[in-house]
Design an enzyme around this catalytic site. Structure first.
Site, PDB file in Angstrom:
ATOM      1  N   LYS A   1     -28.706   8.900  17.630  1.00  0.00           N
ATOM      2  CA  LYS A   1     -27.535   8.671  16.780  1.00  0.00           C
ATOM      3  C   LYS A   1     -26.476   7.903  17.574  1.00  0.00           C
ATOM      4  O   LYS A   1     -26.243   8.211  18.747  1.00  0.00           O
ATOM      5  CB  LYS A   1     -26.980  10.028  16.326  1.00  0.00           C
ATOM      6  CG  LYS A   1     -25.875   9.952  15.274  1.00  0.00           C
ATOM      7  CD  LYS A   1     -25.402  11.371  14.896  1.00  0.00           C
ATOM      8  CE  LYS A   1     -24.353  11.366  13.800  1.00  0.00           C
ATOM      9  NZ  LYS A   1     -23.900  12.732  13.462  1.00  0.00           N
TER      10      LYS A   1
ATOM     11  N   SER B   1     -23.921  13.635   8.575  1.00  0.00           N
ATOM     12  CA  SER B   1     -23.634  12.306   9.054  1.00  0.00           C
ATOM     13  C   SER B   1     -24.743  11.650   9.857  1.00  0.00           C
ATOM     14  O   SER B   1     -24.722  10.441  10.076  1.00  0.00           O
ATOM     15  CB  SER B   1     -22.379  12.368   9.930  1.00  0.00           C
ATOM     16  OG  SER B   1     -22.649  13.132  11.097  1.00  0.00           O
TER      17      SER B   1
ATOM     18  N   SER C   1     -24.469  18.327   9.955  1.00  0.00           N
ATOM     19  CA  SER C   1     -24.846  16.907   9.979  1.00  0.00           C
ATOM     20  C   SER C   1     -26.260  16.605  10.446  1.00  0.00           C
ATOM     21  O   SER C   1     -26.692  15.456  10.393  1.00  0.00           O
ATOM     22  CB  SER C   1     -23.860  16.113  10.842  1.00  0.00           C
ATOM     23  OG  SER C   1     -22.687  15.824  10.121  1.00  0.00           O
TER      24      SER C   1
END
Lengths: 478, 494
Positions: free
Chosen positions: B80, B155, B179
């Site tokens: 990420k 996210s 997330s």
């Protein structure tokens, strides 16, 4: 209508002092920090506030903070915490300063002034320094982050000071104590020690205090006194003209010799302090705190008394030897090497310290304590006289790295204690200076000096003054 | 469409370790698949083909010299893009970082590399991890590979998509309030949020530091266990990592759940939780019971307080954490500013997206003098209650079972204009972040609509081993990660 009686005004003063703690590395990263390095060379992702970094507390800084607190008679808290003080400024890399808000490292200390005033110290907390914004480069603002993250102790006094001289005395005591404890150099020129002033005035005798103003940017002890004089005068003038003092932050303009408004209370920043989630609560064991106390040197005043009372030093020597921790440490090493206290003090104060360069300390002169101790030993053994001792110190100061023992023979400094040779020299002196010899015979012992001087010249200083004197007196017995 | 050489990280590493799969071939297959599929999915922000191939060659050398290549040997990893990898652009899905590239690598990535993993790409995310759909990325939304008009969740949406679409068998995400677990649920994956303090946050760009934790996406319980074991443990660079050694999960993975006490959370069956999800939670409960667990229904207290508490805290911390993005030292700087204040305002206005601005404003407000006690202090107290509630529950139970999300993936744009609806996506997930306890999403097959469903297991503090044992049992019972339907796979490849 009669003029109102003149009111006497009484100032109330409190000081906030920021002291840079003497550590090798910064408070939350491993960067070295020191004054005067090339800008932005002592930096890393942590102290530059790069995304993704985290602070790691420097254990040495906690030690130094605790020792500072203990040397001021404060209580070190078993538990304290770090908070974020949020504000924007280009010299503040993270947009917040890590500080301690409501649970400081230590509290409740005091400093006693010469006039007996007991100035209470409210708290001492740890925080990181900001970088340095530089505004004098034309259209550019520059920032040097070398200082960003350097460890600071903020020491806040209670408003127990009443006059500018008291304020400077307090600062002087604080500086002496912290330097003595070895926790900070407290060099104002290098920004090691910075002072913010809080001051208000109120009619004398009333217990109420007036509205206070904070004065920032005061960069020397002298400026502290000047800024206080000015600010107290300003507030009195406002009050006497029927006005009211506004609570505000002012800045000291050194060149103009006056304080100016920086911001009024309504503009005051809301720092939105909250506990820093990146740092666990700081927990210190009772044993750890005691270990810090044990690591402190004997308090300055106590050591001075000991030097006078137990070692029999003069008040002057005792004061000189305890003025700086490094001087005292030097002296302690002489004592540890077995030197006689008075003799050691004499040589250190009168000879060795004369080589200290302006602004330096005892460690900046060329004679190491072991060397002086060896010279004192030679003196003690009667192998050299005072001049021989000086010659040995001068040789070392001049860069000769041989040991005192080697130098004694190399330079022919050995005292002439050979009674026959010395008596010969004395007889020559009497023959050469009959007038002086007669004077001595007539009881004028002062005249002995000329004869002694002759013998010293003859022996190039190697004669033992005491023995020479005894021989001369014997030969000149009426 | 080129398939990956192994179905999951565990099998991939085994193939490399046995010599059946050349690491360079493996990495190239992953890169090829990412290049082929990502134009339609927008899961990646940066592909490091060169770095990945170099790492594969180095691993090949280690194998040739007979060295142990590590438990994750040669397995491609997607990271990420709020987790630092030295030399990679670190965008956090935001414009404000400009071309900023990190100068160091996050501890967790370093440890996975040391275990043999090969980072191949940085994934798309909601800006600064604020969001539940990956629509808040400055670089456009990522899309759900099961149906590209749906969000992948967020996210960590880009990481979820990367694993679901098969660019790599596992990926790193980050959690502040669900997330990882929520996108894992939307994309049919295993997703672990570890105990707070088990994985170092050094190198994870802070959103809400007291809640943030790096998490892992994988294609089986074993994938999560391998990654967790390799990455977990004390890190001197992160003072909030736990001092106690972390219990390895892999050796315990096959021990089942016989005798475990499992609390079935009643809120999974409340109004607002769609029927299919309710059914899958019941199916998971039955599976655990069949494997020897003892189930009892239970209630998580303070349910209605969890989301407000979570948003008060995350916004407060975010308002401070994001202050460093000021245009002074790195990243975007407004060109036309005349004064310092202007420079701050314009840089931050141009650099941050609307959701980030909203949270900075909310957080600044709740930390302000006069409101602090009413909001921030109250939230801290509520959080303490949540921590205690977990302690109480874990005296009675070893694990909690419930829904991960009330509904499956929703349409792009469906909740964009309604922040509160978006925030409610976190209703079942953010309590684990508040409590600091580990939790995992376990895929529970597709619904009649062809969309993945997931169930959530929550464990006690540092209870990852028990958590993943149960996840392994459910993996057997519920079928593991659902494959992309043929039609979706064809559409993507086209």
């Amino acid at each position: 209508m009669s003029a109102p009686a003149a009111v006497a005004w009484e100032p109330t003063i409190g000081l906030e002092v920021h002291v840079q703690l003497a550590t090798r590395t910064k408070l939350f990263c491993r960067c070295a920090w020191r004054f005067g390095a090339q800008p932005n060379t002592l930096v890393c992702p942590v102290c530059l506030g790069h995304p993704g970094v985290l602070p790691v507390l420097n254990a040495r800084a906690v030690e130094q903070g605790a020792r500072a607190a203990l040397s001021l008679g404060m209580t070190v808290n078993r538990e304290s915490k770090f908070d974020r003080k949020n504000y924007f400024y280009p010299d503040l890399p993270k947009g917040y300063q890590i500080s301690q808000f409501d649970e400081p490292l230590a509290q409740h200390g005091s400093i006693r002034l010469d006039d007996g005033t007991h100035v209470r110290i409210r708290r001492l907390h740890l925080e990181e320094d900001a970088g340095k914004a530089i505004h004098d480069r034309g259209d550019f603002g520059l920032v040097d982050f070398n200082r960003a993250g350097a460890p600071l102790a903020e020491i806040v006094s209670e408003p127990d000071l009443a006059t500018p001289p008291q304020a400077t005395e307090y600062l002087d005591r604080l500086k002496q104590t912290l330097r003595w404890a070895g926790v900070s150099d407290c060099d104002m020129e290098k920004g090691n020690l910075r002072v913010d002033i809080n001051v208000s005035v109120a009619p004398a005798g009333r217990r109420a205090t007036g509205t206070r103003c904070e004065v920032k940017n005061v960069n020397s002890f002298q400026s502290v006194a000047r800024a206080l004089e000015h600010e107290i005068g300003r507030q009195i003038a406002v009050l006497e003209s029927g006005g009211t003092v506004r609570q505000e932050t002012r800045t000291w303009d050194e060149a103009a010799g006056q304080t100016r408004v920086m911001r009024v209370k309504e503009e005051a920043d809301d720092y939105r302090y909250f506990p820093d989630p990146d740092l666990p609560r700081l927990q210190l064991s009772a044993e750890w705190i005691e270990a810090q106390r044990a690591a402190l040197p004997e308090p300055q005043a106590q050591r001075r008394r000991r030097y006078e009372q137990a070692l029999g030093l003069s008040e002057y020597d005792a004061r000189v030897l305890t003025a700086e921790r490094e001087t005292s440490a030097y002296f302690e090493r002489l004592l540890a090497a077995g030197s006689a206290p008075k003799e050691a003090a004499n040589w250190l104060v009168n000879d060795v310290l004369s080589w200290v360069p302006p602004g330096g300390g005892v460690d900046d002169q060329p004679i190491p304590p072991e060397y002086l101790a060896a010279v004192l030993q030679l003196r003690h053994d009667g192998r050299i006289n005072r001049n021989g001792g000086r010659a040995l110190l001068e040789a070392r100061a001049g860069g000769d790295l041989r040991s005192p023992q080697e130098l004694v023979s190399a330079l022919g400094l050995e005292t002439q204690s050979d009674a026959g040779a010395l008596e010969q020299a004395c007889r020559r002196a009497i023959a050469a200076q009959p007038k002086a010899a007669d004077d001595v015979r007539a009881g004028k012992e002062k005249a002995l000096g000329a004869l002694l001087g002759f013998v010293m010249r003859e022996t190039r200083g190697a004669a033992d003054a005491g023995k020479t004197r005894a021989i001369l007196l014997r030969l000149l017995q009426p | 469409m080129s398939a990956l050489p192994a179905p999951n990280a565990a099998a991939w590493a085994e193939a490399v370790r046995r010599g059946d799969l050349d690491p360079l071939d493996g990495v190239r297959a992953a890169l090829a698949r990412a290049r082929q599929l990502d134009p339609g999915l927008n899961a990646l922000l940066h592909l490091d083909a060169e770095g990945a191939e170099d790492a594969a060659r180095a691993l090949r050398e280690r194998l040739r010299r007979g060295e142990d290549p590590g438990p994750l040997a040669g397995v491609p990893l997607v990271v990420k893009n709020n987790i630092a990898v030295a030399g990679w652009k670190l965008t956090c899905g935001s414009r404000i970082l400009g071309d900023f590239a990190s100068t160091f690598t996050a501890t967790v990535v370093e440890r996975l590399r040391a275990a043999g993993a090969i980072p191949i790409a940085a994934s798309n995310l909601d800006e600064f991890a604020m969001g539940a759909s990956t629509e808040n990325s400055a670089f456009g939304p990522a899309r759900n590979p099961f149906r590209t008009d749906l969000v992948p969740g967020g996210s960590s949406g880009g990481s979820a998509v990367s694993v679901a679409a098969g660019y790599a068998p596992f990926a790193l995400g980050s959690e502040t309030g669900g997330s990882v677990r929520q996108p894992a649920s939307f994309c049919g994956l295993f997703g672990l949020k570890p105990t707070y303090g088990c994985l170092s946050r050094y190198g994870l760009v802070a959103f809400a530091s007291s809640l943030d934790q790096i998490g892992v996406f994988g294609r089986g319980a074993r994938d999560l266990a391998l990654a967790f074991d390799a990455a977990a443990g004390r890190d001197r660079a992160d003072s909030t990592t736990l001092a106690e050694p972390v219990e390895p999960c892999v050796p315990q993975l096959g021990r089942g759940v016989d005798g475990m006490r499992v609390g079935l959370l009643a809120n999974s069956f409340a109004a607002g939780v769609e029927d299919t999800t309710q059914q899958r939670v019941r199916a998971a409960a039955e599976a655990l019971r069949a494997a020897g667990a003892r189930l009892a229904e239970t209630q998580f207290p303070y349910e209605e307080a969890v989301v407000p508490t979570y948003y008060l805290l995350n916004t407060a911390e975010a308002s401070s954490n994001l202050a460093r993005f000021d245009g002074i030292r790195y990243g975007l700087r407004a060109e036309d500013a005349r004064q310092l204040r202007d420079l701050y305002l314009r840089s931050r206005d141009a650099g941050f997206g609307p959701e980030v601005k909203r949270r900075i404003l909310l957080g600044t407000f709740s930390l302000s003098a006069g409101y602090y006690d009413q909001y921030f202090t109250a939230a801290l107290k509520a959080r303490t209650l949540v921590v205690r509630a977990y302690l109480d529950l874990f005296r009675k139970f070893d694990l909690l079972l419930g829904a991960t999300t009330p509904t499956p993936a929703f349409r792009l744009g469906e909740k964009s204009d309604d922040p509160v609806a978006m925030y409610l996506c976190d209703i079942f997930t953010c309590s684990a972040n508040l409590g600091g306890v580990p939790a995992v999403n376990v895929p529970a097959g597709l619904g009649a609509d062809g969309l993945p469903r997931g169930v959530q297991l929550t464990g006690r503090h540092r209870g990852e081993a028990a958590l993943l044992r149960a996840a392994a049992v459910l993996e057997q019972a519920l079928g593991g990660c659902p494959p992309l339907p043929q039609a979706a796979a064809r559409a993507l490849a086209a």
